[in-house]
Enzyme design. Sequence first.
Site, PDB file in Angstrom:
ATOM      1  N   GLU A 178       0.807  -1.238   0.000  1.00 63.05           N
ATOM      2  CA  GLU A 178       0.000   0.000   0.000  1.00 63.05           C
ATOM      3  C   GLU A 178       0.838   1.286   0.000  1.00 63.05           C
ATOM      4  O   GLU A 178       0.699   2.142   0.872  1.00 63.05           O
ATOM      5  CB  GLU A 178      -0.968  -0.013   1.202  1.00 63.05           C
ATOM      6  CG  GLU A 178      -1.901  -1.215   1.168  1.00 63.05           C
ATOM      7  CD  GLU A 178      -2.807  -1.331   2.386  1.00 63.05           C
ATOM      8  OE1 GLU A 178      -2.769  -0.446   3.256  1.00 63.05           O
ATOM      9  OE2 GLU A 178      -3.533  -2.336   2.471  1.00 63.05           O
TER      10      GLU A 178
ATOM     11  N   ASN B  96       2.107  -5.169  -3.206  1.00 65.58           N
ATOM     12  CA  ASN B  96       0.692  -5.449  -2.905  1.00 65.58           C
ATOM     13  C   ASN B  96      -0.069  -4.152  -2.608  1.00 65.58           C
ATOM     14  O   ASN B  96       0.411  -3.317  -1.844  1.00 65.58           O
ATOM     15  CB  ASN B  96       0.656  -6.366  -1.662  1.00 65.58           C
ATOM     16  CG  ASN B  96      -0.716  -6.950  -1.385  1.00 65.58           C
ATOM     17  OD1 ASN B  96      -1.343  -7.513  -2.278  1.00 65.58           O
ATOM     18  ND2 ASN B  96      -1.192  -6.830  -0.152  1.00 65.58           N
TER      19      ASN B  96
ATOM     20  N   HIS C 109     -10.423  -5.871  -2.196  1.00 62.01           N
ATOM     21  CA  HIS C 109     -11.488  -5.689  -1.205  1.00 62.01           C
ATOM     22  C   HIS C 109     -12.566  -4.938  -1.975  1.00 62.01           C
ATOM     23  O   HIS C 109     -12.516  -3.713  -2.117  1.00 62.01           O
ATOM     24  CB  HIS C 109     -10.992  -4.861  -0.017  1.00 62.01           C
ATOM     25  CG  HIS C 109      -9.931  -5.568   0.777  1.00 62.01           C
ATOM     26  ND1 HIS C 109     -10.197  -6.704   1.509  1.00 62.01           N
ATOM     27  CD2 HIS C 109      -8.615  -5.329   0.935  1.00 62.01           C
ATOM     28  CE1 HIS C 109      -9.088  -7.115   2.108  1.00 62.01           C
ATOM     29  NE2 HIS C 109      -8.108  -6.306   1.762  1.00 62.01           N
TER      30      HIS C 109
ATOM     31  N   GLU D 235      -6.288 -10.482  -1.439  1.00 61.58           N
ATOM     32  CA  GLU D 235      -7.081 -10.248  -0.221  1.00 61.58           C
ATOM     33  C   GLU D 235      -8.569 -10.182  -0.569  1.00 61.58           C
ATOM     34  O   GLU D 235      -9.310  -9.331  -0.057  1.00 61.58           O
ATOM     35  CB  GLU D 235      -6.630  -8.947   0.471  1.00 61.58           C
ATOM     36  CG  GLU D 235      -5.159  -8.918   0.805  1.00 61.58           C
ATOM     37  CD  GLU D 235      -4.719  -7.719   1.636  1.00 61.58           C
ATOM     38  OE1 GLU D 235      -5.581  -7.018   2.189  1.00 61.58           O
ATOM     39  OE2 GLU D 235      -3.499  -7.502   1.734  1.00 61.58           O
TER      40      GLU D 235
ATOM     41  N   ASP E 281     -12.388 -10.088  -0.992  1.00 65.24           N
ATOM     42  CA  ASP E 281     -13.691 -10.189  -0.333  1.00 65.24           C
ATOM     43  C   ASP E 281     -14.649  -9.272  -1.084  1.00 65.24           C
ATOM     44  O   ASP E 281     -14.231  -8.319  -1.738  1.00 65.24           O
ATOM     45  CB  ASP E 281     -13.653  -9.889   1.182  1.00 65.24           C
ATOM     46  CG  ASP E 281     -12.875  -8.644   1.590  1.00 65.24           C
ATOM     47  OD1 ASP E 281     -12.850  -7.664   0.802  1.00 65.24           O
ATOM     48  OD2 ASP E 281     -12.297  -8.643   2.687  1.00 65.24           O
TER      49      ASP E 281
HETATM   50  O1  G3I Z   1      -4.386  -8.470  18.841  1.00 63.88           O
HETATM   51  C1  G3I Z   1      -4.818  -7.212  19.406  1.00 63.88           C
HETATM   52  C2  G3I Z   1      -5.436  -7.427  20.731  1.00 63.88           C
HETATM   53  O2  G3I Z   1      -4.466  -7.919  21.618  1.00 63.88           O
HETATM   54  C3  G3I Z   1      -6.022  -6.089  21.215  1.00 63.88           C
HETATM   55  O3  G3I Z   1      -6.695  -6.280  22.421  1.00 63.88           O
HETATM   56  C4  G3I Z   1      -6.992  -5.514  20.200  1.00 63.88           C
HETATM   57  C5  G3I Z   1      -7.536  -4.154  20.608  1.00 63.88           C
HETATM   58  O4  G3I Z   1      -7.767  -3.331  19.487  1.00 63.88           O
HETATM   59  O5  G3I Z   1      -6.305  -5.372  18.982  1.00 63.88           O
HETATM   60  C6  G3I Z   1      -5.818  -6.589  18.455  1.00 63.88           C
HETATM   61  O6  G3I Z   1      -5.158  -6.319  17.277  1.00 63.88           O
HETATM   62  C7  G3I Z   1      -5.978  -5.998  16.169  1.00 63.88           C
HETATM   63  C8  G3I Z   1      -5.622  -6.991  15.064  1.00 63.88           C
HETATM   64  O7  G3I Z   1      -6.318  -6.651  13.888  1.00 63.88           O
HETATM   65  C9  G3I Z   1      -5.965  -8.427  15.430  1.00 63.88           C
HETATM   66  O8  G3I Z   1      -7.338  -8.566  15.596  1.00 63.88           O
HETATM   67  C10 G3I Z   1      -5.655  -4.602  15.716  1.00 63.88           C
HETATM   68  O9  G3I Z   1      -6.111  -3.679  16.693  1.00 63.88           O
HETATM   69  C11 G3I Z   1      -6.325  -4.307  14.399  1.00 63.88           C
HETATM   70  O10 G3I Z   1      -5.872  -3.056  13.909  1.00 63.88           O
HETATM   71  C12 G3I Z   1      -5.927  -5.374  13.388  1.00 63.88           C
HETATM   72  O11 G3I Z   1      -6.617  -5.108  12.202  1.00 63.88           O
HETATM   73  C13 G3I Z   1      -6.079  -5.714  11.038  1.00 63.88           C
HETATM   74  C14 G3I Z   1      -5.653  -4.613  10.054  1.00 63.88           C
HETATM   75  O12 G3I Z   1      -5.237  -5.205   8.848  1.00 63.88           O
HETATM   76  C15 G3I Z   1      -4.508  -3.758  10.582  1.00 63.88           C
HETATM   77  O13 G3I Z   1      -3.341  -4.511  10.728  1.00 63.88           O
HETATM   78  C16 G3I Z   1      -7.149  -6.603  10.430  1.00 63.88           C
HETATM   79  O14 G3I Z   1      -7.408  -7.707  11.310  1.00 63.88           O
HETATM   80  C17 G3I Z   1      -6.683  -7.134   9.081  1.00 63.88           C
HETATM   81  O15 G3I Z   1      -7.733  -7.815   8.433  1.00 63.88           O
HETATM   82  C18 G3I Z   1      -6.256  -5.960   8.205  1.00 63.88           C
HETATM   83  O16 G3I Z   1      -5.751  -6.490   7.014  1.00 63.88           O
HETATM   84  C19 G3I Z   1      -5.391  -5.524   6.018  1.00 63.88           C
HETATM   85  C20 G3I Z   1      -4.163  -6.070   5.298  1.00 63.88           C
HETATM   86  O17 G3I Z   1      -3.147  -6.358   6.213  1.00 63.88           O
HETATM   87  C21 G3I Z   1      -3.686  -5.079   4.239  1.00 63.88           C
HETATM   88  N1  G3I Z   1      -4.760  -4.741   3.316  1.00 63.88           N
HETATM   89  C22 G3I Z   1      -6.013  -4.303   3.938  1.00 63.88           C
HETATM   90  C23 G3I Z   1      -6.491  -5.313   4.974  1.00 63.88           C
HETATM   91  C24 G3I Z   1      -7.800  -4.886   5.593  1.00 63.88           C
HETATM   92  O18 G3I Z   1      -7.660  -3.700   6.299  1.00 63.88           O
END
Ligand code: G3I
Length: 360
Positions: A167, A208, A244, A272, A274
């Site tokens: 990105e 990506n 997405h 990715e 969906d």
């Molecule tokens: O694991 C912690 C947990 O310990 C904590 O209590 C909680 C509180 O917010 O957060 C948890 O982490 C979260 C993590 O997902 C696991 O669930 C993060 O806050 C949250 O920001 C994170 O979101 C992910 C996001 O990327 C940011 O990294 C999404 O699951 C994931 O689907 C998303 O994936 C991205 C790709 O990497 C790149 N392209 C877009 C895609 C969708 O946004």
Amino acid sequence: MILMKKYFISIAVLLLILSACSKKDSPGAGPVTPPPVIPVDTSMYKMMPFPVGAAVSVNLMQNNIKYSGVVKKEYNSLTAENAMKFGALHPSANSYNWNDADYLVNLALLNNMRVHGHTLNWYTSLPTWVTSFVGDSAAWENLMKTHIQTVVTHFKGKVTSWDVVNEDFEDTGIPRNSIWRQKLGNDYVARCFQYANQADPDALLFYNDYGHEYSTAKRTAIYNMIMSLKSRGIPIHGIGMQFHTTHTQSDATIRDAITTAAATGLKVHISELDVRLNINRVQGLTFTSTLAQQQAARYKFIVQTYNTIPAAQKFGITTWNVGDADSWVPGWQGAPDWPLPFDTNYLRKPAYAAIIEGAK
Ligand code: G3I
């Protein structure tokens, strides 16, 4: 007279009920094509001419037997949804945490699945020690290089491919003003690829990004950057299109995105995928069979179009998680959605059969 009146009223009510029932299940104006019957013991990946993957959650793989069962049965490629991001692997300057990522990699290899690494360099999901790091450009370069090379070396021989940079463009096509660009200048992207290649010369290296299907400016900027990297001999082997997307995305834009990516000559990963349905973010929306059919039609068209590119460029298609309950979309859009090929109970939705049909 009264009897006659009652008779006509009954007929009218019956006709109204019949017409309402026939409308409920018809997607748009056209006739409903019955979905193909896919036997329960089928595995999706066995029906596909290219790898089909899922981005997975470590927690669900460890604690939800339905989830891990579907992943192992249906897919032959695996991406960590979060476990290989910078903050997850490298939480403080001098410590790495490999537990979750190693768990996924070992599970994948035991089940004959390919592992795609996500992601070595991204502007977000960075730990505080990076965002608050103080140092000159040489210190920043060392931070970036050390992270990339430590991670790639750790998984050498196990992870087939990496999203090296993720990105790096805005939807306008302008390079993102990320912390990396601010500290290291525009050409940091090329160096990320070189560092990853030095650590594992056999790994396939991808750029990506999202938005190829809805932003011509972004798609063109990505194409131009990739062609420039290629012409300089920078080791880049693939383009990841996140996809997405939505059930209303047009055929023409989906086709343009895939055609442009294939024109780079690199391997193309729909990385990715969906297909979300609640584009107006309606709180009370429910998942109807009409929406399910419209979603299936998009999945089918995406797979069908992807399947027309040269065989050597088909790296595969990866969905961003497995069942609707696990998707990032509802949290992000603040409204319900059902973007994936499996429902909240890990049963196959019409989108599942559509993926297989699209690849025929
Ligand atoms: O694991 C912690 C947990 O310990 C904590 O209590 C909680 C509180 O917010 O957060 C948890 O982490 C979260 C993590 O997902 C696991 O669930 C993060 O806050 C949250 O920001 C994170 O979101 C992910 C996001 O990327 C940011 O990294 C999404 O699951 C994931 O689907 C998303 O994936 C991205 C790709 O990497 C790149 N392209 C877009 C895609 C969708 O946004």
